[in-house]
Design a protein around this motif. Sequence first.
Motif, PDB file in Angstrom:
ATOM      1  N   SER A 677       0.937  -1.274   0.094  1.00 41.92           N
ATOM      2  CA  SER A 677       0.077  -0.012   0.109  1.00 41.92           C
ATOM      3  C   SER A 677       0.847   1.090  -0.085  1.00 41.92           C
ATOM      4  O   SER A 677       2.058   1.325   0.618  1.00 41.92           O
ATOM      5  CB  SER A 677      -1.049   0.063   1.253  1.00 41.92           C
ATOM      6  N   LEU A 678       0.421   2.275  -0.741  1.00 40.82           N
ATOM      7  CA  LEU A 678       1.242   3.475  -0.744  1.00 40.82           C
ATOM      8  C   LEU A 678       0.234   4.615  -0.711  1.00 40.82           C
ATOM      9  O   LEU A 678      -1.002   4.617  -1.019  1.00 40.82           O
ATOM     10  CB  LEU A 678       1.968   3.838  -2.152  1.00 40.82           C
ATOM     11  N   GLY A 679       0.408   5.426   0.356  1.00 39.77           N
ATOM     12  CA  GLY A 679      -0.470   6.581   0.517  1.00 39.77           C
ATOM     13  C   GLY A 679       0.267   8.114   0.507  1.00 39.77           C
ATOM     14  O   GLY A 679       1.420   8.075   0.727  1.00 39.77           O
ATOM     15  N   GLY A 680      -0.290   9.012  -0.013  1.00 40.92           N
ATOM     16  CA  GLY A 680       0.517  10.316   0.034  1.00 40.92           C
ATOM     17  C   GLY A 680      -0.722  11.507   0.201  1.00 40.92           C
ATOM     18  O   GLY A 680      -1.530  11.484  -0.254  1.00 40.92           O
ATOM     19  N   ASN A 681      -0.274  12.343   0.965  1.00 44.09           N
ATOM     20  CA  ASN A 681      -0.935  13.508   1.208  1.00 44.09           C
ATOM     21  C   ASN A 681      -0.333  14.668   0.842  1.00 44.09           C
ATOM     22  O   ASN A 681       0.739  14.966   1.423  1.00 44.09           O
ATOM     23  CB  ASN A 681      -1.567  13.655   2.710  1.00 44.09           C
ATOM     24  N   TYR A 682      -0.998  15.633  -0.063  1.00 40.92           N
ATOM     25  CA  TYR A 682      -0.313  17.145   0.045  1.00 40.92           C
ATOM     26  C   TYR A 682      -1.547  17.926   0.466  1.00 40.92           C
ATOM     27  O   TYR A 682      -2.704  18.152  -0.279  1.00 40.92           O
ATOM     28  CB  TYR A 682      -0.043  17.478  -1.597  1.00 40.92           C
ATOM     29  N   ILE A 683      -1.236  18.774   1.508  1.00 44.82           N
ATOM     30  CA  ILE A 683      -2.276  19.390   2.077  1.00 44.82           C
ATOM     31  C   ILE A 683      -1.961  21.263   1.671  1.00 44.82           C
ATOM     32  O   ILE A 683      -0.936  21.446   2.238  1.00 44.82           O
ATOM     33  CB  ILE A 683      -2.439  19.313   3.336  1.00 44.82           C
ATOM     34  N   PHE A 684      -2.697  21.688   0.831  1.00 42.09           N
ATOM     35  CA  PHE A 684      -2.362  23.009   0.432  1.00 42.09           C
ATOM     36  C   PHE A 684      -2.714  23.990   1.748  1.00 42.09           C
ATOM     37  O   PHE A 684      -1.645  24.716   1.902  1.00 42.09           O
ATOM     38  CB  PHE A 684      -3.383  23.238  -0.504  1.00 42.09           C
ATOM     39  N   ASN A 685      -3.769  23.740   2.318  1.00 42.07           N
ATOM     40  CA  ASN A 685      -4.085  24.446   3.573  1.00 42.07           C
ATOM     41  C   ASN A 685      -5.143  23.734   4.354  1.00 42.07           C
ATOM     42  O   ASN A 685      -5.395  22.758   4.136  1.00 42.07           O
ATOM     43  CB  ASN A 685      -4.544  25.889   3.225  1.00 42.07           C
ATOM     44  N   ASN A 686      -5.569  24.365   5.447  1.00 37.52           N
ATOM     45  CA  ASN A 686      -6.297  23.793   6.280  1.00 37.52           C
ATOM     46  C   ASN A 686      -7.827  23.369   5.628  1.00 37.52           C
ATOM     47  O   ASN A 686      -8.767  22.919   6.281  1.00 37.52           O
ATOM     48  CB  ASN A 686      -6.641  24.326   7.854  1.00 37.52           C
ATOM     49  N   LYS A 687      -8.055  23.841   4.423  1.00 34.95           N
ATOM     50  CA  LYS A 687      -9.224  23.564   3.758  1.00 34.95           C
ATOM     51  C   LYS A 687      -9.043  22.733   2.456  1.00 34.95           C
ATOM     52  O   LYS A 687     -10.178  22.312   1.748  1.00 34.95           O
ATOM     53  CB  LYS A 687      -9.800  24.817   3.554  1.00 34.95           C
TER      54      LYS A 687
END
Length: 818
Positions: A677-687
């Motif tokens: 399994s591979l997971g990735g998160n890119y969070i631009f801001n809190n929305k």
Amino acid sequence: MKSIIITLLMLGSLSLFSQENDSIPRKKVTIPRIVDAPKIDGVLDEASWENAGIATGFVERQPNNGRPIPDSLHTEVRIIYDDLGIYFGATMNDPQPDKIMKELTERDQIGADDFFFILLNGYNDRQQSMQFIVTAAGVQYDAKMTNMREDSSWNAVWYSAVKINETNWVAEIFIPYSELRFPKKNVQLWGLQMEREFRREGTRYSWSPINNAKGSFSIYDGEIYGIENIQTPTRLSFQPYVSSYVNNYDGKTHVNFNGGMDLKYGINDAFTLDMVLIPDFGQTKFDETVLNLSAFEVQYNEQRQFFTEGTELFSIGNLFYSRRIGGYPSGRALTGENEIVTFNPTTVDLINALKVSGRTDKGLGIGFFNAITEKTYAEIENTQTGDTRKTVVEPFTNYNILVLDQRFGDNSSVSLVNTNTTRADGFRDANATGLYTQLTNKSNTWNLRASAEGSWVMNDETKFGMEGQAGIAKISGKHRVQAGLDFRTKDYDINDLGYSGQTNYMRYMSYYGYRLLQPKGFLNNMFLNFNLNHLRRLEPDLYSNVVFNFNSSFTTTNFHNFGGGFETTPLGTKDIYEPRFHGWHVDIPTYYNTWLWFDTDYRKKFNLSMVADWYKFDEKGRGTLNINFRPNYRVSDKFKLNFQTSMNLSDKEIGFVNYTANEIIMGRRNRNTVVNSLGGNYIFNNKIALNLAFRHYYSEVEYSGFFELQENGSLLPEPGHSNTYDTTYNSWNIDLRFSWWFAPGSQISILYRNAMDSYLQEARQPLNQNFNYLFDQPQVNNLSVRITYFLDYNRLKTWFKSNDQDGPLQRNNMGRLN
């Protein structure tokens, strides 16, 4: 014998439940009413904050339970209220504000973050609270909490802002009354707990001191005074949605558009109606499918928000498995001569669903759930004439649940749960009813539990089954003990709206645990647990196994976690489930199972989790090795990657294969399973967030011999049985999701999904051939867009008034929220 044991357990506990209550002083704060609301921007510079009630004197909860917060982390919370809601302004000192941990995550997730935590209990009963958390990155997390059961799927609409300054960070929060539950009284008295997480040092501080040695932390709530003459608002909100899907499968593309609405209505101060009109669950997360060779169906997690949010009452007793609603049809397509099934549905459409739930100021929780599913058909074709026909595999079906849950004392309850499934057209109906009690003595040191359930399945005749349990546990101090028993009869069946799993057993359980309650040496905490269980078949009576288990976990002062354990069945096992026939069993030799695990410091950018688990049987060459390896890397406060690989290598296991008219065939097999399994998160801001989830599941099964099962549990070789059961199964899923919370409670979600699987009656395929065969299968490619918008009745009213007609409170509160 069973009745004697239960009687002794209950009589022996009576003296324990007559102890006097410990004197637990409750902290108090009195708060003022304001006229001009502050702007929610993380800056406490308005005049309305000057005379606020002040809560301070935080105390360490963990790891050094009871130690006052150091001056360098002095925490002060100002609290005020007005006609629309309650406001919190928390100032949290930090000598190194540039090192405050503030990882961005999606809503309702907490990463490597400092955070500020509020627990509000409008009925001040220490058992039911609303939880609000804001992280130092400005991310919101909310949940309902009832007697330590946290329902994080609940989403409220509230407002917050944070600001990091030269010597501290500030969290400013506004919670509308519409998101809270409290009685209709002129003078309110609410329970309150607040906590601060100082992630850099791994410490947590609470406003009202908590004794980790006993009881749940909800019983240590403080109190808010001063709230008077507030009006319970009209709690009515709508969440309309529109969605579109482009589906491509096996060269064919379909486009569809959907629209509908979710509705929430506060019937009174305590009870809420939730309704889904024209449901759309197309953007739910994929199921982690497996090759299932066990005697029981796989129980998948619920992914649909309506069935996860606000269901804490309906989960009492575990009689409700929501995947039954809209799941696989209960009937099957019956074919005649020269007929084949050309279409067999795997799901049933949901027409609508509603739930009503809440709790009175006397502690009585009431929940009612109802759902209706569509009539569903399979299609059958005559291969000679070409004619087609439809046959019903699921009629119109009504599902409902009624729950009554009376809470009393600090941690005690009595609950009644009834579930009912009614199908049209002569299909089977079902009912299940359970009665549950949990009694905790006044000093929160002992707990007594008991329950009884009955199931009725009505088809051609009525089938009745029972389940019951009783137990007593010491829940305080370093030394903890527990003893109990539970049983299920052969005909216990809740599978129309629940999940039964194993039946026809009696189990005796005992436990001793030791825990380190304060840091000592290089350890922050330590848990040592010893379990001894005995399982028997009920009908006809048969010894099944005795299992001894020891497990442990340790956390160091550097926040590395590790542990391990040992388990054995010293007398072997008579497996009463693997043969798949009542009254039969298969003998399994003694096994010895040992495991080790560790997690590195979660505060670091790179952390690693690993588990190694090994079974060795008293049979030459028979054993199982499980390895799980999970590295995580936080590239920045916005970007995070995680990878997980797990392997299960099982040699010479024995399992059910088939049955003929007069014999049960078992097989000896090697089974190898690998999951990546591979997971990735890119969070631009809190929305705004972008998420990737990938999973590849591979499992192969190779048989080396076949046996006829004997009535005494032994195996007789059957060399003439042909080997047609070798299997290779692959499952491949990719989800790429973009989410934007563009307004409170409102979201745009764009999802791309790719999925395929393959099933081949061969084993030991070369790697390249396996993937070539997988990618030759038809693929699902799906692109969907869904827009939801939150509409609150109280705000809608202001849209139809001019600013001159608006009251000052409406303008100041609604117009100044960021």
